[in-house]
Design a protein around this motif. Structure first.
Motif, PDB file in Angstrom:
ATOM      1  N   LEU A   1       0.847  -1.189   0.000  1.00  0.00           N
ATOM      2  CA  LEU A   1       0.000   0.000   0.000  1.00  0.00           C
ATOM      3  C   LEU A   1       0.879   1.233   0.000  1.00  0.00           C
ATOM      4  O   LEU A   1       1.869   1.306   0.737  1.00  0.00           O
ATOM      5  CB  LEU A   1      -0.909   0.011   1.227  1.00  0.00           C
ATOM      6  N   ARG A   2       0.533   2.214  -0.826  1.00  0.00           N
ATOM      7  CA  ARG A   2       1.302   3.442  -0.931  1.00  0.00           C
ATOM      8  C   ARG A   2       0.353   4.639  -0.848  1.00  0.00           C
ATOM      9  O   ARG A   2      -0.760   4.584  -1.378  1.00  0.00           O
ATOM     10  CB  ARG A   2       2.065   3.500  -2.267  1.00  0.00           C
ATOM     11  N   PRO A   3       0.784   5.748  -0.193  1.00  0.00           N
ATOM     12  CA  PRO A   3      -0.041   6.966  -0.215  1.00  0.00           C
ATOM     13  C   PRO A   3      -0.221   7.461  -1.648  1.00  0.00           C
ATOM     14  O   PRO A   3       0.684   7.358  -2.477  1.00  0.00           O
ATOM     15  CB  PRO A   3       0.782   7.960   0.617  1.00  0.00           C
TER      16      PRO A   3
ATOM     17  N   GLY B   1      -5.524   7.155  -5.784  1.00  0.00           N
ATOM     18  CA  GLY B   1      -5.859   5.762  -5.528  1.00  0.00           C
ATOM     19  C   GLY B   1      -5.551   4.880  -6.719  1.00  0.00           C
ATOM     20  O   GLY B   1      -4.630   5.138  -7.501  1.00  0.00           O
ATOM     21  N   GLY B   2      -6.338   3.821  -6.921  1.00  0.00           N
ATOM     22  CA  GLY B   2      -6.133   2.904  -8.035  1.00  0.00           C
ATOM     23  C   GLY B   2      -5.183   1.777  -7.684  1.00  0.00           C
ATOM     24  O   GLY B   2      -4.714   1.640  -6.541  1.00  0.00           O
TER      25      GLY B   2
ATOM     26  N   THR C   1     -11.084   4.924  -5.565  1.00  0.00           N
ATOM     27  CA  THR C   1     -10.680   6.300  -5.285  1.00  0.00           C
ATOM     28  C   THR C   1     -10.476   6.442  -3.787  1.00  0.00           C
ATOM     29  O   THR C   1     -11.437   6.355  -3.017  1.00  0.00           O
ATOM     30  CB  THR C   1     -11.749   7.295  -5.772  1.00  0.00           C
ATOM     31  N   ALA C   2      -9.242   6.629  -3.376  1.00  0.00           N
ATOM     32  CA  ALA C   2      -8.893   6.723  -1.966  1.00  0.00           C
ATOM     33  C   ALA C   2      -7.470   7.267  -1.874  1.00  0.00           C
ATOM     34  O   ALA C   2      -6.735   7.265  -2.879  1.00  0.00           O
ATOM     35  CB  ALA C   2      -9.005   5.357  -1.274  1.00  0.00           C
ATOM     36  N   PRO C   3      -7.057   7.723  -0.700  1.00  0.00           N
ATOM     37  CA  PRO C   3      -5.691   8.247  -0.565  1.00  0.00           C
ATOM     38  C   PRO C   3      -4.620   7.171  -0.462  1.00  0.00           C
ATOM     39  O   PRO C   3      -3.508   7.455  -0.034  1.00  0.00           O
ATOM     40  CB  PRO C   3      -5.758   9.082   0.726  1.00  0.00           C
TER      41      PRO C   3
ATOM     42  N   THR D   1     -15.884   2.841  -3.255  1.00  0.00           N
ATOM     43  CA  THR D   1     -15.674   3.276  -4.645  1.00  0.00           C
ATOM     44  C   THR D   1     -15.082   2.180  -5.512  1.00  0.00           C
ATOM     45  O   THR D   1     -14.604   2.460  -6.617  1.00  0.00           O
ATOM     46  CB  THR D   1     -14.744   4.498  -4.670  1.00  0.00           C
ATOM     47  N   TRP D   2     -15.076   0.930  -5.039  1.00  0.00           N
ATOM     48  CA  TRP D   2     -14.453  -0.171  -5.787  1.00  0.00           C
ATOM     49  C   TRP D   2     -15.124  -0.352  -7.138  1.00  0.00           C
ATOM     50  O   TRP D   2     -16.344  -0.419  -7.254  1.00  0.00           O
ATOM     51  CB  TRP D   2     -14.523  -1.448  -4.970  1.00  0.00           C
ATOM     52  N   ASN D   3     -14.291  -0.455  -8.184  1.00  0.00           N
ATOM     53  CA  ASN D   3     -14.794  -0.580  -9.552  1.00  0.00           C
ATOM     54  C   ASN D   3     -14.244  -1.859 -10.166  1.00  0.00           C
ATOM     55  O   ASN D   3     -13.130  -1.867 -10.705  1.00  0.00           O
ATOM     56  CB  ASN D   3     -14.373   0.643 -10.385  1.00  0.00           C
TER      57      ASN D   3
END
Length: 537
Positions: free
Chosen positions: A81-83, A87-88, A105-107, A197-199
């Protein structure tokens, strides 16, 4: 009694004359206003400082320990996980490049590094194609376990990093614990946002970078691949079954009956990283008792070091492997093959005698893994063919004439006309045979990998093709060949057709035993090879 008041009055006078201490003023705190008021906005400053400590500490924690190694199907991967502002998901396939998915879509962004292809797990899929049907569920389970492990490890990394940095900055345990708690809350909020927001459809619209930017042109758009994947896995499960029927089909073909003294050469080409090809080649070697395997290039797709492990089964195919470089093979590929046992790499006109036949070849002068066509490509092919022709003439002059010449592209092969009886090539992904002006026979092989990944591009799948060439052991001349054709993706046909050179057809005269026809001699009249009945199990 009069002395007592006098003494008391004297003491009182001394007390009145002693210096009095100054009144204590309230200590003014740093940053206080004129009236000793508290500084303005101090709570906001503290909050911003705490947030900065939390973000930096969490990032450092993720950077140090926030990753997990996860086997996904036949691949070894590292998930991190990376800042991120957007997102994506980013999938790195070093050194080929990367593809990005707008998955959420997230930080925070999910990075997946494909470290290597595990040879044992990949070989297990090749040896047991029926496992392909369960591969999707296996990959889903692997990813689920990996993400769960990553979530736990990331929580620990974020809380530990923020708490440790808070303790260093504030030197107060309560502030440090507050930083750790806030970091955990931020990570939980980010996870909730990503989930909301999961796509899942993002896999159908990936963005490619690096060498993978050519992937859309290689394998078509992702929707087509998803649509035809069921067809693909059905065919992989049936390929081996089809191949086992080939020998019985060819044993009944008329006119030419090869005997145990006949030299058998298996000609393959343009495998393009199809792992099923090794099973097919191994079966053909056993069933036809092949003496030599000839590969006229494009074994790879991009010629990178990451692909080299794909070549390891060559050592176990059961026959010497003669290879020339194609335009999808690099010098990295060539050097790796040179280090494998039982492999003979030919380049720059170098010749080698294997199983009684003398071969010479030259690698493709072009390296175009993206299927581009460089300026002057045709001229470079002709120049390579001319260099090979010169080497063939030198071999003949030295009393060691070459029996079979090898190139990748037919345009280079046509330059050796008149210097060798037979030249083999590939590149076109279809089988062709031609007797050129000065008597040299050109045999072009189809794609033994069914064009690799690009097989799912079109509406009609490309067939998997190879040939068995029969040579007379004494004259070392071609007597016949069997053209083998397996149905493409989703098709379950296997065809074998036998062809005879015109001089070996019934009624033809005895062929000349000379190894190399002279360019000055009159060319034979053009005539197609005799084609015998096709067997379709």
């Amino acid at each position: 009694m009069a002395r007592v008041p006098a003494a008391v009055s004297s003491a009182l006078r001394r007390a009145r004359s002693a210096p009095r201490p100054l009144p204590r003023r309230p200590r003014r705190r740093a940053g206080a206003g004129p009236a000793g008021l508290a500084p303005r906005h101090r709570p906001w400053t503290r909050a911003l400082g705490l947030i900065a400590v939390v973000l930096v500490g969490a990032w450092l924690g993720l950077l140090v320990v926030g990753n997990v190694r996860v086997p996904v199907g036949p691949m070894d991967t590292t998930m991190t996980l990376r800042p991120s502002f957007t997102g994506g998901t980013k999938i790195n396939v070093s050194p080929l490049g990367a593809l990005q998915l707008d998955s959420h879509t997230a930080p925070v962004r999910l990075d997946v590094n494909v470290d290597q292809l595990d040879p044992q797990r990949a070989q297990a899929l090749v040896d047991r194609p029926e496992r392909i049907s369960g591969l999707q569920d296996e990959v889903t389970r692997d990813i689920s376990h990996g993400t769960a492990d990553l979530a736990v490890r990331s929580c620990v990394a974020v809380v530990t990093g923020a708490t440790a940095l808070g303790l260093v900055v504030y030197r107060r345990p309560r502030r440090a614990l507050a930083a750790g708690g806030l970091a955990l809350a931020l990570l939980a909020a980010s996870g909730g946002t990503a989930y909301a927001t999961w796509n899942p459809d993002s896999v159908l619209e990936p963005k490619f970078s690096g060498l993978l930017s050519s992937a859309p042109s290689l394998v078509g758009d992702a929707r087509s691949i998803v649509t035809e994947f069921d067809v693909y896995q059905q065919e992989l499960a049936r390929l081996v079954t089809n191949v086992t029927k080939l020998y019985d089909a060819t044993s009944t073909l008329p006119t030419y009956q090869p005997d145990p003294t006949t030299l058998r050469v298996l000609h393959v080409s343009d495998i393009h990283l199809n792992p099923a090809s090794w099973t097919i080649i191994s079966s053909l070697v056993k069933q036809y008792q092949v003496d030599v395997i000839v590969d006229t290039g494009d074994t790879m797709d991009h010629g990178t070091a990451a692909e080299n492990g794909f070549l390891d089964p060559v050592e176990e195919l059961g026959a010497p492997y003669v290879w020339v470089r194609g335009n999808h093979d690099s010098l990295v590929t060539q050097r790796y093959l040179e280090g494998l046992k039982n492999v003979h790499v030919l380049d720059d006109g170098r010749a080698a005698t294997i199983a009684g036949l003398r071969f010479a070849g030259i690698g493709d002068p072009q390296f175009t893994p993206d299927r581009s066509k460089a300026r002057g490509a045709e001229e470079s092919q002709e120049l390579a063919g001319a260099r090979l022709a010169s080497a063939l003439r030198d071999q003949a002059a030295a009393g060691t004439p070459v029996d079979v010449a090898l190139v990748h592209e037919p345009s280079a092969a046509r330059e050796v006309d008149g210097t060798v009886p037979l030249v083999l090539s590939g590149h076109l992904h279809r089988q062709e045979t031609d007797v050129m002006e000065y008597g040299t026979r050109l045999r072009i092989e189809g794609s033994t990998g069914g064009s690799g990944l690009r097989a799912v591009e079109g509406k009609h799948p490309d067939p998997i093709e190879a040939s068995i060439l029969y040579f007379d052991r004494d004259t070392r001349r071609l007597q016949a060949w069997d053209a083998i054709r397996l149905g493409g993706l989703g098709l379950t046909t296997a065809e074998v057709s036998r062809h005879l050179p015109e001089e070996n057809q019934p009624g033809a005269g005895t062929p000349s035993p000379s190894s190399s026809p002279s360019p000055s001699s009159s060319p034979p009249p053009p005539s197609p090879s005799a084609t015998r009945p096709t067997a379709t199990p």
